[in-house]
Scaffold this motif. Structure first.
Motif, PDB file in Angstrom:
ATOM      1  N   LEU A 104      57.884  28.764  37.982  1.00 41.81           N
ATOM      2  CA  LEU A 104      58.033  29.376  39.389  1.00 41.81           C
ATOM      3  C   LEU A 104      57.492  30.599  39.609  1.00 41.81           C
ATOM      4  O   LEU A 104      57.913  31.315  40.501  1.00 41.81           O
ATOM      5  CB  LEU A 104      59.846  29.198  39.620  1.00 41.81           C
ATOM      6  N   HIS A 105      56.717  31.120  38.740  1.00 42.77           N
ATOM      7  CA  HIS A 105      55.945  32.389  39.049  1.00 42.77           C
ATOM      8  C   HIS A 105      56.939  33.666  39.157  1.00 42.77           C
ATOM      9  O   HIS A 105      56.461  34.621  40.182  1.00 42.77           O
ATOM     10  CB  HIS A 105      54.810  32.040  40.216  1.00 42.77           C
ATOM     11  N   GLY A 106      58.055  33.492  38.544  1.00 43.89           N
ATOM     12  CA  GLY A 106      58.796  34.608  38.755  1.00 43.89           C
ATOM     13  C   GLY A 106      59.670  34.923  39.956  1.00 43.89           C
ATOM     14  O   GLY A 106      60.550  35.819  40.020  1.00 43.89           O
ATOM     15  N   THR A 157      59.417  15.449  32.311  1.00 43.38           N
ATOM     16  CA  THR A 157      58.590  15.573  33.171  1.00 43.38           C
ATOM     17  C   THR A 157      57.324  16.052  32.981  1.00 43.38           C
ATOM     18  O   THR A 157      57.156  16.526  31.901  1.00 43.38           O
ATOM     19  CB  THR A 157      59.539  16.197  34.467  1.00 43.38           C
ATOM     20  N   ARG A 158      56.219  15.795  33.954  1.00 46.38           N
ATOM     21  CA  ARG A 158      54.950  16.020  33.673  1.00 46.38           C
ATOM     22  C   ARG A 158      54.832  17.756  33.825  1.00 46.38           C
ATOM     23  O   ARG A 158      53.982  18.114  32.832  1.00 46.38           O
ATOM     24  CB  ARG A 158      54.193  15.557  34.531  1.00 46.38           C
ATOM     25  N   VAL A 159      55.464  18.250  34.863  1.00 43.36           N
ATOM     26  CA  VAL A 159      55.358  19.736  34.854  1.00 43.36           C
ATOM     27  C   VAL A 159      55.791  20.440  33.619  1.00 43.36           C
ATOM     28  O   VAL A 159      55.328  21.507  33.327  1.00 43.36           O
ATOM     29  CB  VAL A 159      56.095  20.186  36.013  1.00 43.36           C
ATOM     30  N   VAL A 160      56.751  19.864  32.983  1.00 49.38           N
ATOM     31  CA  VAL A 160      57.330  20.577  31.726  1.00 49.38           C
ATOM     32  C   VAL A 160      56.578  20.212  30.515  1.00 49.38           C
ATOM     33  O   VAL A 160      56.312  21.110  29.664  1.00 49.38           O
ATOM     34  CB  VAL A 160      58.754  20.220  31.411  1.00 49.38           C
ATOM     35  N   ALA A 161      56.219  19.037  30.470  1.00 48.14           N
ATOM     36  CA  ALA A 161      55.535  18.589  29.059  1.00 48.14           C
ATOM     37  C   ALA A 161      54.377  19.238  29.136  1.00 48.14           C
ATOM     38  O   ALA A 161      53.599  19.435  27.832  1.00 48.14           O
ATOM     39  CB  ALA A 161      55.228  17.145  29.180  1.00 48.14           C
ATOM     40  N   GLU A 162      53.599  19.515  30.242  1.00 49.41           N
ATOM     41  CA  GLU A 162      52.180  20.548  30.007  1.00 49.41           C
ATOM     42  C   GLU A 162      52.336  21.948  29.548  1.00 49.41           C
ATOM     43  O   GLU A 162      51.484  22.708  29.326  1.00 49.41           O
ATOM     44  CB  GLU A 162      51.664  20.529  31.525  1.00 49.41           C
ATOM     45  N   THR A 163      53.633  22.339  29.235  1.00 52.09           N
ATOM     46  CA  THR A 163      53.919  23.724  28.838  1.00 52.09           C
ATOM     47  C   THR A 163      54.769  23.679  27.348  1.00 52.09           C
ATOM     48  O   THR A 163      55.160  22.671  26.935  1.00 52.09           O
ATOM     49  CB  THR A 163      54.885  24.401  29.795  1.00 52.09           C
ATOM     50  N   ASN A 164      54.872  25.008  26.944  1.00 56.30           N
ATOM     51  CA  ASN A 164      55.789  25.080  25.730  1.00 56.30           C
ATOM     52  C   ASN A 164      57.284  24.959  25.980  1.00 56.30           C
ATOM     53  O   ASN A 164      57.983  25.180  25.180  1.00 56.30           O
ATOM     54  CB  ASN A 164      55.123  26.288  25.002  1.00 56.30           C
ATOM     55  N   LEU A 165      57.646  24.733  27.178  1.00 57.23           N
ATOM     56  CA  LEU A 165      59.093  24.744  27.644  1.00 57.23           C
ATOM     57  C   LEU A 165      59.618  23.205  26.856  1.00 57.23           C
ATOM     58  O   LEU A 165      60.781  23.516  26.988  1.00 57.23           O
ATOM     59  CB  LEU A 165      59.158  24.710  29.063  1.00 57.23           C
ATOM     60  N   ALA A 166      58.924  22.482  26.719  1.00 57.83           N
ATOM     61  CA  ALA A 166      59.518  21.004  26.375  1.00 57.83           C
ATOM     62  C   ALA A 166      60.228  21.355  24.831  1.00 57.83           C
ATOM     63  O   ALA A 166      61.139  20.683  24.649  1.00 57.83           O
ATOM     64  CB  ALA A 166      58.367  19.832  26.228  1.00 57.83           C
ATOM     65  N   THR A 210      60.850  18.314  41.333  1.00 57.91           N
ATOM     66  CA  THR A 210      61.006  18.514  40.074  1.00 57.91           C
ATOM     67  C   THR A 210      61.444  19.943  39.672  1.00 57.91           C
ATOM     68  O   THR A 210      62.396  19.960  38.832  1.00 57.91           O
ATOM     69  CB  THR A 210      59.925  17.946  39.208  1.00 57.91           C
ATOM     70  N   LEU A 211      60.631  20.972  39.982  1.00 56.03           N
ATOM     71  CA  LEU A 211      60.696  22.143  39.671  1.00 56.03           C
ATOM     72  C   LEU A 211      61.930  22.703  40.190  1.00 56.03           C
ATOM     73  O   LEU A 211      62.805  23.445  39.438  1.00 56.03           O
ATOM     74  CB  LEU A 211      59.624  23.138  40.210  1.00 56.03           C
TER      75      LEU A 211
END
Length: 239
Positions: A104-106, A157-166, A210-211
């Protein structure tokens, strides 16, 4: 003084200490004068010397014992359910801040955002005095399983899977699972029924939806765990 001439038939019965204390100039074959008798007891024979088994036992008893070199085992106490809930709360708080910074860019979404599938947040700190296990534990258990299912959706979800948050979300989900299992174990002792978590309804296929849903899940989970930690701490003395 003792005479140095004594008949060979004379028998002396002396203790060992007295034998050893006699001077070398005094022969053991000497006979005592009538005024000094060296007989301790003519009717009692001398005590036999101790056997090898007895000597070994005496040596073992008198020998100093070596210090025990083995380390003393540490008595570790198992964390309570309230402590576990407080620890998971701290993990979720850090995960929420990371989610906001990365996805969410802070910026925290403005306005009121809710998910109908999430447990309702209610109750006050003043109500902890009257809390009962038979009514509170089922609510806590069902809520934990519901958040566990929502985190499973968010992790995929795709937006989370693309980061290290998963991976971090998976770690929190595992902690929730362990906490729920601990609560269910106590419920079994009280013959209370458990329920599976409420599934997450798939939102509209938009990245912002999703976000926003992920933010609401982590935000409400943080609030829920803060309240749950206090409730479990109040209940545990009576378990």
């Amino acid at each position: 003084p003792l005479s140095t001439s004594l008949s060979p038939s004379t028998s002396l019965y002396l203790p060992l200490s007295l034998y050893l204390s006699l001077p070398p100039s005094l022969s053991l074959s000497l006979s005592p004068p009538p005024s000094l008798s060296l007989y301790l007891s003519p009717s009692l024979p001398p005590s036999p010397p101790p056997g090898p088994a007895l000597l070994l036992a005496l040596c073992l008893l008198s020998a100093p014992r070596p210090a025990d070199s083995r380390p003393t085992p540490r008595q570790t106490s198992r964390p309570t359910a309230g402590q576990v809930a407080a620890a998971v709360h701290a993990r979720v708080q850090g995960l929420l801040q990371l989610y906001v910074n990365v996805l969410l860019h802070g910026s925290v979404p403005s306005g009121v955002h809710r998910l109908p599938s999430l447990p309702r947040l209610g109750g006050t700190a003043s109500g902890l005095e009257n809390i009962q296990a038979d009514t509170s534990l089922p609510v806590i258990q069902h809520s934990l399983r519901t958040y566990e299912r929502h985190l499973a959706w968010l992790r995929g979800t795709r937006v989370v899977a693309e980061t290290n948050l998963a991976s971090k979300i998976a770690e929190v989900a595992k902690l929730l699972q362990n906490l729920a299992t601990s609560v269910e174990r106590e419920m079994a002792k009280l013959n209370l029924d458990t329920r599976s978590g409420t599934p997450f309804p798939t939102p509209e296929d938009k990245e912002w939806a999703t976000l926003r849903a992920g933010f609401v899940i982590l935000r409400d989970l943080r609030i829920f765990l803060n309240k749950t930690a206090r409730e479990l701490t109040s209940l545990e003395p009576g378990w």
